[in-house]
Design a protein around this motif. Structure first.
Motif, PDB file in Angstrom:
ATOM      1  N   LYS A 207       0.835  -1.210   0.000  1.00  0.00           N
ATOM      2  CA  LYS A 207       0.000   0.000   0.000  1.00  0.00           C
ATOM      3  C   LYS A 207       0.869   1.260   0.000  1.00  0.00           C
ATOM      4  CE  LYS A 207      -4.171  -1.942   1.974  1.00  0.00           C
ATOM      5  NZ  LYS A 207      -4.844  -2.306   3.227  1.00  0.00           N
ATOM      6  N   LEU A 208       1.949   1.222   0.781  1.00  0.00           N
ATOM      7  CA  LEU A 208       2.859   2.371   0.783  1.00  0.00           C
ATOM      8  C   LEU A 208       3.503   2.527  -0.594  1.00  0.00           C
ATOM      9  CD1 LEU A 208       2.414   2.223   3.858  1.00  0.00           C
ATOM     10  CD2 LEU A 208       4.839   2.676   4.162  1.00  0.00           C
ATOM     11  N   LEU A 209       3.859   1.382  -1.170  1.00  0.00           N
ATOM     12  CA  LEU A 209       4.470   1.425  -2.500  1.00  0.00           C
ATOM     13  C   LEU A 209       3.507   2.063  -3.504  1.00  0.00           C
ATOM     14  CD1 LEU A 209       6.641   0.650  -4.585  1.00  0.00           C
ATOM     15  CD2 LEU A 209       5.653  -1.639  -4.674  1.00  0.00           C
ATOM     16  N   MET A 210       2.230   1.662  -3.457  1.00  0.00           N
ATOM     17  CA  MET A 210       1.246   2.219  -4.389  1.00  0.00           C
ATOM     18  C   MET A 210       1.117   3.724  -4.209  1.00  0.00           C
ATOM     19  SD  MET A 210       0.564   0.074  -6.482  1.00  0.00           S
ATOM     20  CE  MET A 210      -0.545   1.152  -7.434  1.00  0.00           C
ATOM     21  N   ASP A 211       1.120   4.189  -2.963  1.00  0.00           N
ATOM     22  CA  ASP A 211       1.055   5.641  -2.714  1.00  0.00           C
ATOM     23  C   ASP A 211       2.220   6.355  -3.389  1.00  0.00           C
ATOM     24  OD1 ASP A 211      -1.215   5.476  -1.207  1.00  0.00           O
ATOM     25  OD2 ASP A 211      -0.222   5.687   0.746  1.00  0.00           O
ATOM     26  N   SER A 212       3.390   5.710  -3.386  1.00  0.00           N
ATOM     27  CA  SER A 212       4.569   6.407  -3.887  1.00  0.00           C
ATOM     28  C   SER A 212       4.675   6.338  -5.409  1.00  0.00           C
ATOM     29  CB  SER A 212       5.845   5.865  -3.237  1.00  0.00           C
ATOM     30  OG  SER A 212       6.086   4.545  -3.657  1.00  0.00           O
ATOM     31  N   VAL A 213       3.960   5.414  -6.059  1.00  0.00           N
ATOM     32  CA  VAL A 213       4.078   5.328  -7.525  1.00  0.00           C
ATOM     33  C   VAL A 213       2.867   5.898  -8.265  1.00  0.00           C
ATOM     34  CG1 VAL A 213       5.660   3.384  -7.582  1.00  0.00           C
ATOM     35  CG2 VAL A 213       3.204   2.953  -7.589  1.00  0.00           C
ATOM     36  N   ARG A 214       1.838   6.275  -7.517  1.00  0.00           N
ATOM     37  CA  ARG A 214       0.639   6.795  -8.189  1.00  0.00           C
ATOM     38  C   ARG A 214       0.985   7.974  -9.098  1.00  0.00           C
ATOM     39  NH1 ARG A 214      -2.584   6.660  -3.779  1.00  0.00           N
ATOM     40  NH2 ARG A 214      -2.838   4.420  -4.058  1.00  0.00           N
ATOM     41  N   GLY A 215       1.800   8.901  -8.590  1.00  0.00           N
ATOM     42  CA  GLY A 215       2.208  10.073  -9.375  1.00  0.00           C
ATOM     43  C   GLY A 215       2.935   9.673 -10.652  1.00  0.00           C
ATOM     44  N   PRO A 216       4.053   8.950 -10.530  1.00  0.00           N
ATOM     45  CA  PRO A 216       4.808   8.535 -11.719  1.00  0.00           C
ATOM     46  C   PRO A 216       3.965   7.702 -12.701  1.00  0.00           C
ATOM     47  CG  PRO A 216       6.099   8.147  -9.742  1.00  0.00           C
ATOM     48  CD  PRO A 216       4.774   8.662  -9.292  1.00  0.00           C
ATOM     49  N   GLN A 217       3.070   6.856 -12.192  1.00  0.00           N
ATOM     50  CA  GLN A 217       2.250   6.045 -13.109  1.00  0.00           C
ATOM     51  C   GLN A 217       1.318   6.947 -13.913  1.00  0.00           C
ATOM     52  OE1 GLN A 217       0.369   2.828 -10.919  1.00  0.00           O
ATOM     53  NE2 GLN A 217       2.254   1.613 -10.856  1.00  0.00           N
ATOM     54  N   ALA A 218       0.714   7.940 -13.236  1.00  0.00           N
ATOM     55  CA  ALA A 218      -0.246   8.816 -13.911  1.00  0.00           C
ATOM     56  C   ALA A 218       0.447   9.738 -14.911  1.00  0.00           C
ATOM     57  CB  ALA A 218      -1.019   9.630 -12.880  1.00  0.00           C
ATOM     58  N   SER A 219       1.648  10.203 -14.565  1.00  0.00           N
ATOM     59  CA  SER A 219       2.295  11.184 -15.446  1.00  0.00           C
ATOM     60  C   SER A 219       3.061  10.510 -16.580  1.00  0.00           C
ATOM     61  CB  SER A 219       3.212  12.096 -14.634  1.00  0.00           C
ATOM     62  OG  SER A 219       4.216  11.328 -14.014  1.00  0.00           O
ATOM     63  N   LYS A 220       3.058   9.185 -16.605  1.00  0.00           N
ATOM     64  CA  LYS A 220       3.675   8.434 -17.698  1.00  0.00           C
ATOM     65  C   LYS A 220       5.123   8.844 -17.980  1.00  0.00           C
ATOM     66  CE  LYS A 220      -0.505   6.960 -20.090  1.00  0.00           C
ATOM     67  NZ  LYS A 220      -1.052   6.566 -18.809  1.00  0.00           N
ATOM     68  N   VAL A 221       5.904   8.937 -16.926  1.00  0.00           N
ATOM     69  CA  VAL A 221       7.336   9.226 -17.105  1.00  0.00           C
ATOM     70  C   VAL A 221       8.028   8.005 -17.699  1.00  0.00           C
ATOM     71  CG1 VAL A 221       7.575  10.934 -15.264  1.00  0.00           C
ATOM     72  CG2 VAL A 221       7.711   8.489 -14.711  1.00  0.00           C
ATOM     73  N   ASP A 222       9.226   8.197 -18.205  1.00  0.00           N
ATOM     74  CA  ASP A 222       9.986   7.067 -18.747  1.00  0.00           C
ATOM     75  C   ASP A 222      10.493   6.169 -17.632  1.00  0.00           C
ATOM     76  OD1 ASP A 222       9.882   7.868 -21.526  1.00  0.00           O
ATOM     77  OD2 ASP A 222      11.208   9.523 -20.954  1.00  0.00           O
TER      78      ASP A 222
END
Ligand code: SF4
Ligand code: SF4
Ligand code: SF4
Ligand code: SF4
Lengths: 277, 163
Positions: A207-222
């Motif tokens: 759950k902590l991991l998901m909180d920390s990747v939500r931003g990068p997943q949404a912004s579609k960074v490389d």
């Protein structure tokens, strides 16, 4: 001026992620850093679980590593946030004469002594201090868009670690920009990837991991950019529908002309698409 | 009605040990609770633990939530009173360990450190990767393991993992 260095790779990198060590060594080699391997190295006493079981064991074990470095006349360079926090906090605690005397009583039992004459550096801090030298070595600017993840123990406790500010940190962004990468603004208060709970409570850790990747997943960074192998494992292996991750030294090595084969990029579980050279 | 016991009592202060001077600084502002990534998902509750440590209603041996701290240190960084909740939690864990309560995962890790000098296992796979990458083998020397082991015996970790 930095003194000559002992590389302290810790134990997560050498045992599970040796390719991150290869990338780090490539960068240090290009920079012409005077580096040797810390002789007689063991784990620093892992700072999330083990250290909290026995504070004195951590302090004495880290002091032993600092004492060995002192004997060899070199400073210590860490490649892992955890190692950095362990050694830097120990270094800080040992500035107190009473504490140092108490710990030296333990070290005396193995014929060692720590006098307090060593500095501890973390790779991002070392790169930051050598901006000119690093910039000059960039031969292949990496046109990637990255999400910064400094990781807790590059930042906090900021009073002791003194590497970056804990609110809106900026060190990763700066270094990545020298390598030609664009860095999205990260969260003002960088999240924890949950690495410290892996093995203890996998559900909570995820759950902590998901909180920390939500931003990068949404912004579609490389890719996500991190200087910490613990965070690297969380992103590369435990993340679902993963955004790829780059370790800071990998980014720099690639930008300094290392071939992906040379630094073992093939060992990433979540493959990263690099811009064509 | 009895008087409420607090960490100001001599007996309570002794019980709290290292925790007392820090925990007493807590003003119950809730800052740590707001920033704790574990509390957000039903894990550890730092502000509440601080309150309970001071009032004596916390038994570290039975408080399993102590082990749900990710040690991100956000709480300590944000604490306006210097109460260092992250460090208080670490001290409470140590009290639990002294009382014989060690999560299995950490017991295993501690044993690995005592016997190999490392917190993570070295595998055949790693050795192969290191060779492919042209890295030095980087094994921990027997002398280094012996020194680490001796340190554990002279400090707390040796005791903690011996049944
Ligand atoms: S911090 Fe982690 S990787 Fe570094 S030496 Fe300690 S346990 Fe090993
Ligand atoms: S983000 Fe997670 S793994 Fe990375 S430093 Fe923080 S607790 Fe450790
Ligand atoms: S260190 Fe532990 S208690 Fe404090 S904010 Fe992080 S997870 Fe919560
Ligand atoms: S932030 Fe500090 S003062 Fe506020 S509740 Fe937490 S420990 Fe107490």
């Amino acid at each position: 001026m930095t003194r000559p260095l002992y590389i302290f790779p810790g134990c997560l990198i050498p045992t599970r992620l040796p390719f991150l060590e290869a990338a780090s060594r490539f960068v240090l080699d290009r920079m012409g850093a005077d580096c040797a391997d810390l002789p007689g190295a063991t784990c620093c006493v892992e700072p999330i679980g083990l250290r909290t079981m026995a504070r004195e064991t951590w302090l004495a074990s880290s002091a032993r590593l600092l004492a060995i470095a002192e004997e060899g006349g070199r400073d210590v360079l860490t490649l892992c946030n955890g190692c950095y926090m362990s050694l830097k906090e120990a270094h800080h605690a040992l500035e107190d004469d009473l504490v140092r005397r108490r710990v030296n009583e333990v070290l005396g039992g193995i014929g060692r002594e720590y006098r307090g004459e060593v500095q501890v550096h973390h790779l991002p801090g070392y790169l930051l201090e050598h901006e000119e030298g690093v910039r000059r070595l960039i031969t292949r600017p990496m046109g990637l868009r990255l999400a910064p993840h400094p990781g807790c123990h590059m930042l906090r406790p900021s009073e002791v670690l003194r590497l970056d500010r804990s609110f809106r940190p900026e060190v990763l962004d700066k270094i990545a920009s020298w390598a030609g990468a664009t860095v999205d603004p990260g969260p003002e208060w960088p999240a924890c990837c949950g690495g410290g709970l892996a093995g203890i409570d996998e559900v909570l850790s995820a759950k902590l991991l998901m909180d920390s990747v939500r931003g990068p997943q949404a912004s579609k960074v490389d890719a996500i950019l991190t200087p910490c192998p613990f965070c690297f494992v969380q992103f590369d292996i435990k993340q679902k529908e993963g955004v790829p991750v780059l370790y800071l030294a990998e980014l720099m090595a690639l930008a300094m002309g290392a071939s992906p084969e040379r630094i073992g990029l093939r060992y990433h579980r979540t493959k990263i698409a690099l811009p064509s050279p | 009605m009895g008087v409420r016991r607090t960490a100001y009592d001599r007996e309570m202060a002794d019980w709290l040990g290292n925790v007392a001077p820090l925990a007493l600084l807590c003003q119950q502002c809730g800052g740590c609770a707001a920033v704790c990534p574990s509390q957000r998902h039903g894990g550890i509750r730092p502000a509440e633990l601080m309150e309970r440590a001071v009032s004596g209603s916390l038994d570290p041996i039975r408080e399993s939530s102590l082990w749900l701290c990710a040690r991100c240190m956000s709480c300590s960084e944000r604490c306006p009173s210097g109460a260092d909740p992250g460090e208080v939690i670490a001290h409470l864990r140590e009290r639990a360990v002294v009382g014989g309560e060690v999560p299995a995962f950490l017991r295993e890790e501690a044993q690995r450190f005592l016997t190999t000098g490392l917190s993570f296992p070295r595998t055949g796979m790693t050795r192969k990767m290191r060779k492919e990458l042209g890295l030095p083998d980087g094994e921990v020397s027997a002398e280094a393991v012996a020194e680490a082991h001796e340190i554990c015996q002279r400090t707390g970790l040796g005791r903690a993992v011996h049944d």
